[in-house]
Motif scaffolding. Structure first.
Motif, PDB file in Angstrom:
ATOM      1  N   UNK A 244       0.832  -1.211   0.000  1.00  0.00           N
ATOM      2  CA  UNK A 244       0.000   0.000   0.000  1.00  0.00           C
ATOM      3  C   UNK A 244       0.863   1.256   0.000  1.00  0.00           C
ATOM      4  N   UNK A 245       1.916   1.257   0.820  1.00  0.00           N
ATOM      5  CA  UNK A 245       2.756   2.445   0.959  1.00  0.00           C
ATOM      6  C   UNK A 245       4.023   2.371   0.104  1.00  0.00           C
ATOM      7  N   UNK A 246       4.053   1.465  -0.858  1.00  0.00           N
ATOM      8  CA  UNK A 246       5.215   1.300  -1.712  1.00  0.00           C
ATOM      9  C   UNK A 246       5.593   2.632  -2.370  1.00  0.00           C
ATOM     10  N   UNK A 247       6.799   3.084  -2.128  1.00  0.00           N
ATOM     11  CA  UNK A 247       7.268   4.341  -2.711  1.00  0.00           C
ATOM     12  C   UNK A 247       6.862   5.571  -1.936  1.00  0.00           C
ATOM     13  N   UNK A 248       6.127   5.393  -0.812  1.00  0.00           N
ATOM     14  CA  UNK A 248       5.624   6.538  -0.060  1.00  0.00           C
ATOM     15  C   UNK A 248       6.115   6.575   1.383  1.00  0.00           C
ATOM     16  N   UNK A 249       6.965   5.629   1.786  1.00  0.00           N
ATOM     17  CA  UNK A 249       7.357   5.531   3.187  1.00  0.00           C
ATOM     18  C   UNK A 249       8.001   6.826   3.680  1.00  0.00           C
ATOM     19  N   UNK A 250       8.899   7.412   2.893  1.00  0.00           N
ATOM     20  CA  UNK A 250       9.574   8.645   3.306  1.00  0.00           C
ATOM     21  C   UNK A 250       8.573   9.789   3.507  1.00  0.00           C
ATOM     22  N   UNK A 251       7.511   9.803   2.686  1.00  0.00           N
ATOM     23  CA  UNK A 251       6.495  10.853   2.792  1.00  0.00           C
ATOM     24  C   UNK A 251       5.666  10.725   4.060  1.00  0.00           C
ATOM     25  N   UNK A 252       5.692   9.558   4.711  1.00  0.00           N
ATOM     26  CA  UNK A 252       4.896   9.330   5.921  1.00  0.00           C
ATOM     27  C   UNK A 252       5.563   9.880   7.177  1.00  0.00           C
ATOM     28  N   UNK A 253       6.788  10.373   7.061  1.00  0.00           N
ATOM     29  CA  UNK A 253       7.467  10.966   8.214  1.00  0.00           C
ATOM     30  C   UNK A 253       6.688  12.183   8.695  1.00  0.00           C
ATOM     31  N   UNK A 254       6.726  12.443  10.004  1.00  0.00           N
ATOM     32  CA  UNK A 254       5.925  13.522  10.582  1.00  0.00           C
ATOM     33  C   UNK A 254       6.230  14.872   9.947  1.00  0.00           C
ATOM     34  N   UNK A 255       7.499  15.177   9.697  1.00  0.00           N
ATOM     35  CA  UNK A 255       7.864  16.463   9.096  1.00  0.00           C
ATOM     36  C   UNK A 255       7.285  16.595   7.694  1.00  0.00           C
ATOM     37  N   UNK A 256       7.318  15.511   6.934  1.00  0.00           N
ATOM     38  CA  UNK A 256       6.778  15.543   5.575  1.00  0.00           C
ATOM     39  C   UNK A 256       5.272  15.744   5.590  1.00  0.00           C
ATOM     40  N   UNK A 257       4.576  15.036   6.490  1.00  0.00           N
ATOM     41  CA  UNK A 257       3.125  15.176   6.612  1.00  0.00           C
ATOM     42  C   UNK A 257       2.765  16.602   7.012  1.00  0.00           C
ATOM     43  N   UNK A 258       3.501  17.160   7.973  1.00  0.00           N
ATOM     44  CA  UNK A 258       3.223  18.522   8.437  1.00  0.00           C
ATOM     45  C   UNK A 258       3.383  19.529   7.303  1.00  0.00           C
ATOM     46  N   UNK A 259       4.451  19.394   6.530  1.00  0.00           N
ATOM     47  CA  UNK A 259       4.688  20.317   5.418  1.00  0.00           C
ATOM     48  C   UNK A 259       3.604  20.205   4.361  1.00  0.00           C
ATOM     49  N   UNK A 260       3.186  18.964   4.074  1.00  0.00           N
ATOM     50  CA  UNK A 260       2.152  18.748   3.069  1.00  0.00           C
ATOM     51  C   UNK A 260       0.844  19.391   3.504  1.00  0.00           C
ATOM     52  N   UNK A 261       0.479  19.227   4.767  1.00  0.00           N
ATOM     53  CA  UNK A 261      -0.783  19.794   5.251  1.00  0.00           C
ATOM     54  C   UNK A 261      -0.738  21.307   5.302  1.00  0.00           C
ATOM     55  N   UNK A 262       0.411  21.854   5.649  1.00  0.00           N
ATOM     56  CA  UNK A 262       0.557  23.308   5.659  1.00  0.00           C
ATOM     57  C   UNK A 262       0.418  23.879   4.249  1.00  0.00           C
ATOM     58  N   UNK A 263       0.916  23.138   3.257  1.00  0.00           N
ATOM     59  CA  UNK A 263       0.793  23.605   1.869  1.00  0.00           C
ATOM     60  C   UNK A 263      -0.665  23.610   1.423  1.00  0.00           C
ATOM     61  N   UNK A 264      -1.438  22.632   1.885  1.00  0.00           N
ATOM     62  CA  UNK A 264      -2.859  22.599   1.556  1.00  0.00           C
ATOM     63  C   UNK A 264      -3.599  23.754   2.220  1.00  0.00           C
ATOM     64  N   UNK A 265      -3.218  24.061   3.448  1.00  0.00           N
ATOM     65  CA  UNK A 265      -3.868  25.143   4.188  1.00  0.00           C
ATOM     66  C   UNK A 265      -3.610  26.483   3.503  1.00  0.00           C
ATOM     67  N   UNK A 266      -2.385  26.667   2.995  1.00  0.00           N
ATOM     68  CA  UNK A 266      -2.033  27.934   2.345  1.00  0.00           C
ATOM     69  C   UNK A 266      -2.652  28.062   0.960  1.00  0.00           C
ATOM     70  N   UNK A 267      -2.920  26.934   0.305  1.00  0.00           N
ATOM     71  CA  UNK A 267      -3.443  26.988  -1.068  1.00  0.00           C
ATOM     72  C   UNK A 267      -4.859  27.531  -1.085  1.00  0.00           C
ATOM     73  N   UNK A 268      -5.236  28.297  -2.128  1.00  0.00           N
ATOM     74  CA  UNK A 268      -6.607  28.797  -2.217  1.00  0.00           C
ATOM     75  C   UNK A 268      -7.601  27.645  -2.349  1.00  0.00           C
ATOM     76  N   UNK A 269      -8.751  27.800  -1.704  1.00  0.00           N
ATOM     77  CA  UNK A 269      -9.791  26.768  -1.735  1.00  0.00           C
ATOM     78  C   UNK A 269     -10.762  27.091  -2.856  1.00  0.00           C
ATOM     79  N   UNK A 270     -10.632  26.388  -3.987  1.00  0.00           N
ATOM     80  CA  UNK A 270     -11.490  26.656  -5.132  1.00  0.00           C
ATOM     81  C   UNK A 270     -12.877  26.082  -4.887  1.00  0.00           C
ATOM     82  N   UNK A 271     -13.871  26.724  -5.511  1.00  0.00           N
ATOM     83  CA  UNK A 271     -15.250  26.216  -5.398  1.00  0.00           C
ATOM     84  C   UNK A 271     -15.473  25.091  -6.352  1.00  0.00           C
TER      85      UNK A 271
END
Length: 271
Positions: A244-271
Motif C-alpha cells: 500500500x505504501x510502496x514508494x511513499x514511506x519517506x512521505x509518511x514521516x511527521x515532518x513531511x506530513x506537516x509540510x504537506x498539510x501546511x501547503x494545503x492550508x495555504x493553497x486557495x480553496x477553489x469552489x
C-alpha cells in the motif's frame, strides 16, 4: 491537530459474520475525540462493514460497538435517535435523492426533526451550502446537473446540516479527478478544524491519508494488523502495508506530513 483522548467510538471484541463467512474476528478499536481515523485494507477486508457497524446498520455476531457511550443494537430507540443526530455520513457515491433538488436534499435531515420553521430551515441550508463552497443558485439544481465534485459538496453539506460532532466518510475522493480530489480534501480539512469534528474515514487514496489522517487502522486477515500514525503504520512489515505504501514511506514521516498539510492550508480553496 492534537486529539482529546476521550473516546467517541469503542469497538470491543467484535466478530462479524456475513452469510456464515467471518469478516472480522475479535476486533478492538478506539476512535478518540477530535482525531481523523482512517480505515484501510484490501478488497473484501471488511472496511465498509466496520463502518456500517459503527453506524448501527450491522450487528456484530459477538462483541459490542459503543458510540458516545451508547451500545448500538442494545439501547432504546430514542437514545439511538439522539446518537444519530450527533453524526453525519458522506456516502461513497453521494447518495443524493435524484428526484430532489440540492436544497431539498440538504434540508431533509432538518425537516425530519419536525421542529423547525420553514424560514429557519432555508437560512440553515443556504448557510451550509455556502460553507461547503456552493453558490446560492446551486440550491435550485437537480443532482443530474451537478459535477462529481459538486455532488460531494452537496452530500457533505447534508452530512453536516445538523452540526454533528462525528463525521463518517466512505471513500470521500472516489470518482474525482486529481484537482477536484485535492480541493475536496482541502474543504474537509478546513471544516474539520472549524467544527472540531471527529472523523472516521474509509479510503484507499494515499494522498487523502497524507492530508487528513491522524491515525490509520489497517484491516487484513479478519483483524486489525496495525493501528497508529502514518509513520508507525508505514514502517510495519505486513505485506499489504508494504504494498500500500510502496514508494511513499519517506512521505509518511511527521515532518513531511506537516509540510504537506501546511501547503494545503495555504493553497486557495477553489469552489
Amino acid at each position: 491537530m492534537a486529539a482529546d483522548q476521550t473516546s467517541v467510538i469503542e469497538v470491543r471484541g467484535v466478530t462479524t459474520r456475513l452469510g456464515g463467512v467471518v469478516i472480522h474476528r475479535d476486533l478492538d478499536l478506539t476512535v478518540r475525540a477530535g482525531e481523523v481515523l482512517a480505515l484501510i485494507g484490501g478488497s473484501g477486508s471488511g472496511k465498509t462493514t466496520l463502518l456500517r457497524l459503527m453506524l448501527g446498520l450491522e450487528v456484530p455476531a459477538a462483541g459490542e460497538v459503543r458510540v458516545f457511550g451508547q451500545r448500538l443494537g442494545a439501547c432504546a430507540a430514542a437514545d439511538l435517535a439522539q446518537v444519530r443526530h450527533r453524526w453525519g455520513v458522506l456516502f461513497q457515491q453521494g447518495a443524493l435523492f435524484s428526484s430532489l433538488s440540492v436544497f431539498d436534499n440538504v434540508a431533509l435531515p432538518l425537516r425530519e426533526l419536525k421542529a423547525l420553521p420553514k424560514g429557519l430551515i432555508t437560512e440553515l441550508v443556504m448557510r451550509k451550502l455556502a460553507q461547503v463552497g456552493l453558490a446560492g443558485a446551486d440550491a435550485l439544481k437537480m443532482p443530474a446537473e451537478l459535477s462529481g465534485g459538486m455532488v460531494k459538496r452537496v452530500s457533505l453539506a447534508r452530512a453536516l446540516i445538523l452540526d454533528p460532532q462525528l463525521l463518517f466518510l466512505d471513500e470521500p475522493t472516489a470518482g474525482l479527478d486529481p484537482a477536484s480530489a485535492k480541493q475536496f480534501v482541502q474543504l474537509v480539512q478546513r471544516l474539520r478544524n472549524e467544527m472540531k469534528l471527529t472523523v472516521v474515514m474509509v479510503t484507499h487514496d494515499v494522498d487523502t491519508l497524507f492530508a487528513l489522517a491522524d491515525r490509520v487502522a489497517v484491516l487484513a486477515e479478519q483483524r486489525l494488523v496495525a493501528v497508529g500514525t502514518l509513520a508507525e503504520v508505514a514502517a510495519q512489515p505486513h505485506p499489504f502495508i508494504r504494498n500500500f505504501f510502496l514508494g511513499h514511506v519517506a512521505e509518511c514521516a511527521e515532518d513531511s506530513i506537516r509540510s504537506y498539510r501546511e501547503s494545503l492550508t495555504r493553497a486557495p480553496l477553489a469552489a
